[in-house]
Write a protein that holds these residues in place. Sequence first.
Motif, PDB file in Angstrom:
ATOM      1  N   THR A  66      -1.040  13.144  -5.811  1.00 54.52           N
ATOM      2  CA  THR A  66      -0.576  13.760  -4.565  1.00 54.52           C
ATOM      3  C   THR A  66       0.718  14.548  -4.766  1.00 54.52           C
ATOM      4  N   ASN A  67       1.118  14.736  -6.033  1.00 52.48           N
ATOM      5  CA  ASN A  67       2.281  15.559  -6.357  1.00 52.48           C
ATOM      6  C   ASN A  67       3.518  15.178  -5.551  1.00 52.48           C
ATOM      7  N   SER A  68       3.826  13.886  -5.574  1.00 52.50           N
ATOM      8  CA  SER A  68       4.969  13.410  -4.796  1.00 52.50           C
ATOM      9  C   SER A  68       5.673  12.262  -5.503  1.00 52.50           C
ATOM     10  N   LEU A  69       6.880  11.977  -5.025  1.00 48.38           N
ATOM     11  CA  LEU A  69       7.643  10.814  -5.436  1.00 48.38           C
ATOM     12  C   LEU A  69       7.873   9.958  -4.199  1.00 48.38           C
ATOM     13  N   TYR A 108      11.184  -1.700   0.876  1.00 47.40           N
ATOM     14  CA  TYR A 108      11.197  -0.989   2.151  1.00 47.40           C
ATOM     15  C   TYR A 108      11.115   0.507   1.907  1.00 47.40           C
ATOM     16  N   ASP A 109      10.198   1.146   2.605  1.00 47.70           N
ATOM     17  CA  ASP A 109       9.933   2.570   2.497  1.00 47.70           C
ATOM     18  C   ASP A 109      11.178   3.362   2.906  1.00 47.70           C
ATOM     19  N   CYS A 110      11.626   4.249   2.025  1.00 48.50           N
ATOM     20  CA  CYS A 110      12.794   5.080   2.333  1.00 48.50           C
ATOM     21  C   CYS A 110      12.424   6.544   2.522  1.00 48.50           C
ATOM     22  N   ARG A 111      11.686   7.099   1.552  1.00 46.69           N
ATOM     23  CA  ARG A 111      11.464   8.527   1.599  1.00 46.69           C
ATOM     24  C   ARG A 111      10.333   8.933   0.668  1.00 46.69           C
ATOM     25  N   THR A 112       9.612   9.991   1.057  1.00 48.10           N
ATOM     26  CA  THR A 112       8.614  10.622   0.197  1.00 48.10           C
ATOM     27  C   THR A 112       9.078  12.038  -0.085  1.00 48.10           C
ATOM     28  N   LEU A 113       9.062  12.411  -1.343  1.00 47.90           N
ATOM     29  CA  LEU A 113       9.444  13.762  -1.758  1.00 47.90           C
ATOM     30  C   LEU A 113       8.195  14.477  -2.246  1.00 47.90           C
ATOM     31  N   ASP A 114       7.796  15.528  -1.535  1.00 45.98           N
ATOM     32  CA  ASP A 114       6.600  16.292  -1.894  1.00 45.98           C
ATOM     33  C   ASP A 114       6.958  17.443  -2.825  1.00 45.98           C
ATOM     34  N   GLY A 115       5.928  18.022  -3.449  1.00 50.62           N
ATOM     35  CA  GLY A 115       6.107  19.203  -4.284  1.00 50.62           C
ATOM     36  C   GLY A 115       6.562  18.901  -5.700  1.00 50.62           C
ATOM     37  N   ILE A 116       6.248  17.717  -6.191  1.00 53.52           N
ATOM     38  CA  ILE A 116       6.556  17.354  -7.575  1.00 53.52           C
ATOM     39  C   ILE A 116       5.216  17.336  -8.316  1.00 53.52           C
ATOM     40  N   GLN A 137       0.860  -1.182   0.000  1.00 57.22           N
ATOM     41  CA  GLN A 137       0.000   0.000   0.000  1.00 57.22           C
ATOM     42  C   GLN A 137       0.896   1.231   0.000  1.00 57.22           C
ATOM     43  N   LEU A 138       0.677   2.119  -0.947  1.00 57.14           N
ATOM     44  CA  LEU A 138       1.521   3.302  -1.094  1.00 57.14           C
ATOM     45  C   LEU A 138       0.976   4.461  -0.274  1.00 57.14           C
ATOM     46  N   HIS A 139       1.814   5.460  -0.015  1.00 55.37           N
ATOM     47  CA  HIS A 139       1.397   6.627   0.773  1.00 55.37           C
ATOM     48  C   HIS A 139       0.534   7.573  -0.046  1.00 55.37           C
ATOM     49  N   GLY A 140       0.941   7.810  -1.284  1.00 56.89           N
ATOM     50  CA  GLY A 140       0.244   8.760  -2.135  1.00 56.89           C
ATOM     51  C   GLY A 140      -0.842   8.113  -2.970  1.00 56.89           C
ATOM     52  N   LYS A 141      -1.399   8.927  -3.869  1.00 62.35           N
ATOM     53  CA  LYS A 141      -2.484   8.456  -4.726  1.00 62.35           C
ATOM     54  C   LYS A 141      -2.058   8.489  -6.186  1.00 62.35           C
ATOM     55  N   CYS A 142      -2.530   7.493  -6.924  1.00 60.20           N
ATOM     56  CA  CYS A 142      -2.352   7.357  -8.363  1.00 60.20           C
ATOM     57  C   CYS A 142      -0.891   7.110  -8.750  1.00 60.20           C
ATOM     58  N   PRO A 143      -0.395   5.897  -8.466  1.00 56.68           N
ATOM     59  CA  PRO A 143       0.966   5.552  -8.872  1.00 56.68           C
ATOM     60  C   PRO A 143       1.047   5.404 -10.390  1.00 56.68           C
ATOM     61  N   ARG A 144       1.337   6.489 -11.061  1.00 58.39           N
ATOM     62  CA  ARG A 144       1.248   6.541 -12.521  1.00 58.39           C
ATOM     63  C   ARG A 144       2.401   5.802 -13.201  1.00 58.39           C
ATOM     64  N   ASP A 145       3.618   6.052 -12.734  1.00 60.19           N
ATOM     65  CA  ASP A 145       4.787   5.432 -13.349  1.00 60.19           C
ATOM     66  C   ASP A 145       5.827   5.188 -12.262  1.00 60.19           C
ATOM     67  N   PHE A 146       6.770   4.304 -12.548  1.00 58.25           N
ATOM     68  CA  PHE A 146       7.876   4.048 -11.633  1.00 58.25           C
ATOM     69  C   PHE A 146       9.012   3.444 -12.419  1.00 58.25           C
TER      70      PHE A 146
END
Length: 160
Positions: free
Chosen positions: A127-130, A143-151, A102-111
């Motif tokens: 959610t404008n994040s990575l 394993y969850d490392c980091r969320t970068l907001d403002g993208i 389960q991811l933190h943000g919404k709409c995992p468009r690409d990876f």
Amino acid sequence: LPGPYDYRPRQVAFSADHAYILTETGHGLLTFRYSPEDTGHLLVQEQSFDLTPADYVGKTTGACIKLSPNGKMLLCSVRRAHLLTIFKVAPDGTLSDESHLQLHGKCPRDFSFTPDGQFVLLCMQQTNSLELYRVNYETNTLYDCRTLDGIPNSTCVKFL
């Protein structure tokens, strides 16, 4: 999975002898074995999977599929359910050990996997994040490392 006319192929990932096809509707994954030498049957279906947990209720759409650089892990992102489905790839190309992250943000468009295959970077369009995850091939987990907001409105991840 529904029949072939109930969903649309969205993306495909290839190994040396398999094609893994992510469907856009029907939140499914189809695996096919192929042999460049076999001119009679280019693709022979082997497996099919529902990419959502058994208790999930609601519509979803497949977004992205990637095979790790070492060929040992296959990942599929599922929009609306906001998750990644993780598969272990056996030496014969078959998939097993299906799990869901389960991811933190919404709409995992690409990876994309980093070129060394040690991390996965996802763009979360709504959610404008990575989101960055460390890959563990031995346990077949992320394993969850980091969320970068403002993208804003990110839709693609590419490593140059």
